[in-house]
Design an enzyme around this catalytic site. Structure first.
Site, PDB file in Angstrom:
ATOM      1  N   LYS A  22       0.500   4.148   6.796  1.00 19.42           N
ATOM      2  CA  LYS A  22      -0.051   5.070   5.797  1.00 19.42           C
ATOM      3  C   LYS A  22       0.586   6.447   5.977  1.00 19.42           C
ATOM      4  CE  LYS A  22      -3.044   1.753   4.892  1.00 19.42           C
ATOM      5  NZ  LYS A  22      -2.942   0.899   3.681  1.00 19.42           N
TER       6      LYS A  22
ATOM      7  N   SER B  15       0.798  -1.233   0.000  1.00 17.94           N
ATOM      8  CA  SER B  15       0.000   0.000   0.000  1.00 17.94           C
ATOM      9  C   SER B  15       0.827   1.278   0.000  1.00 17.94           C
ATOM     10  CB  SER B  15      -0.940   0.015   1.205  1.00 17.94           C
ATOM     11  OG  SER B  15      -0.220   0.131   2.413  1.00 17.94           O
TER      12      SER B  15
END
Length: 226
Positions: A129, A48
């Site tokens: 993230k 990600s």
């Protein structure tokens, strides 16, 4: 050998064993304290955060930001506890854009459960993230881009040609105000990232660390988030 000398030798051995046990226990406790409050290494396991972080990269996480409850800055790469609604299908009618906060409903309640989950981190899942939106900011995702308070966010860390869109049918957090003491975060690999677009903003108390240094591979050694 006299009986008294035998007892003395046995007592010395027992004392040495107890001293070794005490040293091991102290070292274990110190390691846990350092890991929880100061910093710990980790390995990137997901895609990600490509191209910034690749599977197999080894990182040093700064957990002092959690200890001091420090709000991260925009652009910081953080780790946080995975929300309970991260892997469930979310219906549009269940979304409250007036309170766009991720849900944490499966947390342990017993002291032992909390210790093994939060300190030993057994069966605990975390996400990594990048911070995009800060408290009080109006976040909009439209036309393949991110807007903060009406201004397009320049994201030079994204791969060329990457657009930011909602991956429907269950990513609805695309136009809202970031609540107080929360952040909005997304992966750099926008097409393959389960992030705040799906489950909402992350409360400050659920942020575990800030990515500090990448120490493997050696040719990429150095700070990551700045």
């Amino acid at each position: 050998m006299k009986e008294g000398n035998k007892r003395m030798i046995i007592n010395d051995k027992a004392k040495n064993i107890l001293e070794w046990i005490a040293c091991i226990v102290i070292a274990f406790v110190l390691a846990l304290l350092i890991k929880y409050f100061i910093g710990t290494p980790t390995v990137v396991e997901q895609v990600s955060m490509k191209p910034t972080l690749i599977e197999g990269h080894r990182l040093l996480l700064n957990r002092w930001v959690r200890t001091t409850k420090q709000m991260p800055k925009r652009g910081d790469i953080i780790t946080f506890e995975a929300p309970s609604n991260a892997k469930v299908s979310i219906q549009k009618e269940d979304i409250d854009l007036n309170n766009p906060v991720a849900k944490y409903e499966n947390e342990p309640t017993s002291w032992w459960g909390k210790f093994t989950y939060y300190v030993l981190e057994l069966k605990k899942e975390s996400y990594i993230k990048r911070v995009i939106g800060l408290p009080g900011e109006h976040v909009q995702i439209k036309d393949g881009k991110v807007y903060i308070n009406g201004e397009e966010l320049q994201e030079d860390y994204l791969a060329e040609g990457v657009e930011t869109r909602a991956n429907y049918p269950d990513e609805y957090f695309t136009d809202f105000i970031v609540p107080e003491n929360c952040v909005f975060a997304m992966g750099d690999n926008r097409r393959q990232s389960t992030d705040c677009r799906k489950f909402g903003c992350i409360p400050l108390e659920k942020i575990e660390s800030k990515v500090w240094i990448r120490f493997w591979p050696f040719d990429l050694f150095g700070k990551v988030s700045d």
